[in-house]
Write a protein that holds these residues in place. Sequence first.
Motif, PDB file in Angstrom:
ATOM      1  N   TYR A   1      -1.965   1.799  -4.637  1.00 26.68           N
ATOM      2  CA  TYR A   1      -1.222   2.901  -5.250  1.00 26.68           C
ATOM      3  C   TYR A   1      -2.103   3.716  -6.185  1.00 26.68           C
TER       4      TYR A   1
ATOM      5  N   GLU B   1      -0.452   4.809 -11.295  1.00 27.84           N
ATOM      6  CA  GLU B   1       0.402   3.828 -11.963  1.00 27.84           C
ATOM      7  C   GLU B   1       0.345   3.985 -13.473  1.00 27.84           C
TER       8      GLU B   1
ATOM      9  N   SER C   1       3.711   4.063  -6.434  1.00 25.84           N
ATOM     10  CA  SER C   1       4.666   3.057  -5.964  1.00 25.84           C
ATOM     11  C   SER C   1       6.080   3.618  -5.888  1.00 25.84           C
TER      12      SER C   1
ATOM     13  N   ALA D   1       3.580  -7.250  -6.524  1.00 27.59           N
ATOM     14  CA  ALA D   1       2.619  -6.405  -7.218  1.00 27.59           C
ATOM     15  C   ALA D   1       1.485  -7.267  -7.754  1.00 27.59           C
TER      16      ALA D   1
ATOM     17  N   ASP E   1       3.839  -1.863 -10.770  1.00 26.94           N
ATOM     18  CA  ASP E   1       4.447  -1.106  -9.676  1.00 26.94           C
ATOM     19  C   ASP E   1       5.726  -1.721  -9.121  1.00 26.94           C
TER      20      ASP E   1
END
Length: 301
Positions: A138, A141, A153, A172, A247
């Motif tokens: 991702y 974040e 996310s 995660a 996330d």
Amino acid sequence: MRLLLPLLLLTSQALAQPADTVRLRRHILALTSTPEPRNYLHEVSLNQAADYIKAELAAAGARPTEQPYEVEGRTYRNILGHFGPETGPRIIIGAHYDVYGEQPGADDNGSGVAALLELARLLGQQQGLPCRIDLVAYTLEEPPFFRTPHMGSYVHAEALRKAGVPVRGMVALETLGYFDDRKRTQSYPLGPLKWVYGTRGNYVTVAQKFGNGHFGRQFARCYKQAAILPVKRFKAPAWLPGIDFSDHLNYWHFGYPAVLLTDTAFYRNHHYHKPTDTLNRLDLYRLGLAVEALLATVLRL
């Protein structure tokens, strides 16, 4: 004993192909050696990290894809790798690759991304995976986008919900490489928790909120059984500080069960979000053990 036998066999299978600490080091070095810190202001460095992740997922045998989206006129990318069957319910395992501010982010979250890439390599060696497994790196974040719809996310979880994709659960990977065996190196959001979990920062934890469903319970139980290193299972109300600091909170938002696998970040690592969060401070052997237990658990779920 009959219930534990399949897990023990799977654990043996995972350990027969152990995590490679040389590769873990190479991944973290690649992420921390970008021209500038890989934060939202430095698109060149973020893209360099994203390209590296995508190439490594492809080399592991994943089917790599991208999920680009725009924020304030700039394009950011989630990087995805798919293993297993194309259809059916899937498990999501993710880690963010951006950093906060002007710092290298070796533990936060180079260690999580390195674990994701090493898991990809090990998954690529497996035959007949029981379900589809999506590995996701991702972007965005970190602040200033944390807890906003601009988190990578959030974008990914929202897309899954809109498409009606069945998800068994999400994991995660967040700060997984910092350990300290000394007493009084581990702190907690509530002081009395030290009497339950101890004061040595020598474990990983599986954290989840109350009411997280069957997936969370099963993952935590299987991970603890599979792991060689100490594992603490932690369940708390969603409002407790730290329980949703990654996330996984966006999958909760869209109704998917999700857990956090972590070394507890700033509750242990005083270099968190500082220029001193560097590769030489990490324990790659124990990071590898965390990956091996993750592989065994995924094969069991």
